[in-house]
Design a protein around this motif. Structure first.
Motif, PDB file in Angstrom:
ATOM      1  N   PRO A   1      59.527 -84.002  -2.948  1.00 14.67           N
ATOM      2  CA  PRO A   1      58.410 -83.848  -2.021  1.00 14.67           C
ATOM      3  C   PRO A   1      57.181 -83.190  -2.636  1.00 14.67           C
ATOM      4  CG  PRO A   1      60.068 -82.193  -1.580  1.00 14.67           C
ATOM      5  CD  PRO A   1      60.638 -83.101  -2.635  1.00 14.67           C
ATOM      6  N   GLY A   2      57.289 -82.702  -3.853  1.00 15.20           N
ATOM      7  CA  GLY A   2      56.188 -81.982  -4.493  1.00 15.20           C
ATOM      8  C   GLY A   2      56.364 -80.489  -4.282  1.00 15.20           C
ATOM      9  N   GLY A   3      55.820 -79.708  -5.168  1.00 16.73           N
ATOM     10  CA  GLY A   3      55.941 -78.263  -5.073  1.00 16.73           C
ATOM     11  C   GLY A   3      56.298 -77.668  -6.419  1.00 16.73           C
ATOM     12  N   PRO A   4      56.411 -76.352  -6.485  1.00 23.56           N
ATOM     13  CA  PRO A   4      56.696 -75.691  -7.754  1.00 23.56           C
ATOM     14  C   PRO A   4      58.196 -75.649  -8.067  1.00 23.56           C
ATOM     15  CG  PRO A   4      56.299 -74.060  -6.068  1.00 23.56           C
ATOM     16  CD  PRO A   4      56.099 -75.400  -5.426  1.00 23.56           C
ATOM     17  N   GLY A   5      58.559 -75.939  -9.280  1.00 25.81           N
ATOM     18  CA  GLY A   5      59.929 -75.730  -9.755  1.00 25.81           C
ATOM     19  C   GLY A   5      60.895 -76.866  -9.512  1.00 25.81           C
ATOM     20  N   ASP A   6      62.057 -76.731 -10.141  1.00 22.01           N
ATOM     21  CA  ASP A   6      63.126 -77.721 -10.101  1.00 22.01           C
ATOM     22  C   ASP A   6      63.778 -77.791  -8.722  1.00 22.01           C
ATOM     23  OD1 ASP A   6      64.527 -79.677 -11.533  1.00 22.01           O
ATOM     24  OD2 ASP A   6      66.197 -78.318 -11.916  1.00 22.01           O
ATOM     25  N   ASP A   7      63.513 -76.794  -7.863  1.00 19.79           N
ATOM     26  CA  ASP A   7      64.093 -76.784  -6.525  1.00 19.79           C
ATOM     27  C   ASP A   7      63.500 -77.872  -5.642  1.00 19.79           C
ATOM     28  OD1 ASP A   7      65.660 -74.623  -7.202  1.00 19.79           O
ATOM     29  OD2 ASP A   7      64.279 -73.146  -6.358  1.00 19.79           O
ATOM     30  N   PHE A   8      62.468 -78.540  -6.103  1.00 26.15           N
ATOM     31  CA  PHE A   8      61.812 -79.570  -5.317  1.00 26.15           C
ATOM     32  C   PHE A   8      62.208 -80.968  -5.771  1.00 26.15           C
ATOM     33  CE2 PHE A   8      59.563 -75.824  -4.231  1.00 26.15           C
ATOM     34  CZ  PHE A   8      59.224 -75.999  -2.892  1.00 26.15           C
ATOM     35  N   LYS A   9      63.459 -81.123  -6.241  1.00 29.47           N
ATOM     36  CA  LYS A   9      64.048 -82.420  -6.586  1.00 29.47           C
ATOM     37  C   LYS A   9      65.382 -82.483  -5.860  1.00 29.47           C
ATOM     38  CE  LYS A   9      66.182 -83.198 -10.471  1.00 29.47           C
ATOM     39  NZ  LYS A   9      66.514 -83.376 -11.870  1.00 29.47           N
ATOM     40  N   PHE A  10      65.562 -83.498  -5.020  1.00 28.93           N
ATOM     41  CA  PHE A  10      66.771 -83.632  -4.208  1.00 28.93           C
ATOM     42  C   PHE A  10      67.436 -84.970  -4.512  1.00 28.93           C
ATOM     43  CE2 PHE A  10      63.663 -81.076  -1.973  1.00 28.93           C
ATOM     44  CZ  PHE A  10      64.388 -79.942  -1.673  1.00 28.93           C
ATOM     45  N   LYS A  11      68.770 -84.953  -4.612  1.00 27.68           N
ATOM     46  CA  LYS A  11      69.517 -86.191  -4.838  1.00 27.68           C
ATOM     47  C   LYS A  11      69.621 -86.969  -3.533  1.00 27.68           C
ATOM     48  CE  LYS A  11      72.506 -84.819  -8.636  1.00 27.68           C
ATOM     49  NZ  LYS A  11      73.885 -84.741  -9.121  1.00 27.68           N
ATOM     50  N   CYS A  12      69.590 -88.298  -3.649  1.00 28.15           N
ATOM     51  CA  CYS A  12      69.880 -89.141  -2.495  1.00 28.15           C
ATOM     52  C   CYS A  12      71.351 -88.943  -2.117  1.00 28.15           C
ATOM     53  CB  CYS A  12      69.635 -90.613  -2.834  1.00 28.15           C
ATOM     54  SG  CYS A  12      67.895 -91.058  -3.035  1.00 28.15           S
ATOM     55  N   PRO A  13      71.723 -89.226  -0.860  1.00 27.10           N
ATOM     56  CA  PRO A  13      73.127 -89.086  -0.459  1.00 27.10           C
ATOM     57  C   PRO A  13      74.054 -89.974  -1.313  1.00 27.10           C
ATOM     58  CG  PRO A  13      71.723 -89.312   1.458  1.00 27.10           C
ATOM     59  CD  PRO A  13      70.863 -89.592   0.253  1.00 27.10           C
TER      60      PRO A  13
END
Length: 148
Positions: free
Chosen positions: A30-42
């Protein structure tokens, strides 16, 4: 791009880096700072490179359903991905989990003259004459029509 402000939609920052990378396949960013802003698809779902919303995930080929509950494609059908499931035409078959069109059974061969049959079957689907199947079409021009 990158830095303290983070990344735009469809990109993320790898941990310890200050450069944005494009969101990979089977993920959304979704955008944003850091690696926490990458999500795997189900599970069993995928997405295109650069996806930025979970709604861009869809079931991978060989699976069907909503991306939050992708199910393995049943035998005697094929699932090219998304929420699409196509039944095999007469005299053709497939194994469970098949993404490509069904193949002809022994003693039958592929015949390209089946376009009219496909159109008739699609009309039956839209008329509700398809054994309770509410969504359609069941058949498309990629389906195998087999002749003796």
């Amino acid at each position: 791009l990158g830095g303290a402000d983070g990344c735009p939609q469809g990109a993320f920052q790898k941990e310890g880096e200050h450069v944005c990378s494009e969101c990979p396949v089977a993920a959304w960013c979704p955008g944003g700072p850091g690696d926490d802003f990458k999500f795997k698809c189900p599970t069993h779902a995928t997405s295109f490179v650069g996806s930025y919303n979970e709604k861009q995930c869809e079931c991978a080929p060989g699976y069907h359903g909503p991306p939050t509950g992708c199910k393995r494609c049943p035998a005697m059908s094929h699932c090219p991905g998304g929420d699409v499931i196509r039944a095999c035409l007469p005299h053709s078959e497939s194994a469970a989990g098949q993404a490509t069109p069904c193949t002809c059974t022994a003693g039958f061969y592929f015949a390209d003259a089946g376009r009219d049959v496909i159109a008739q079957k699609n009309a039956a689907v839209s008329d509700g004459q398809n054994d309770g199947q509410k969504e359609g079409p069941l058949f498309d021009e990629g389906d195998v029509t087999c002749s003796p």
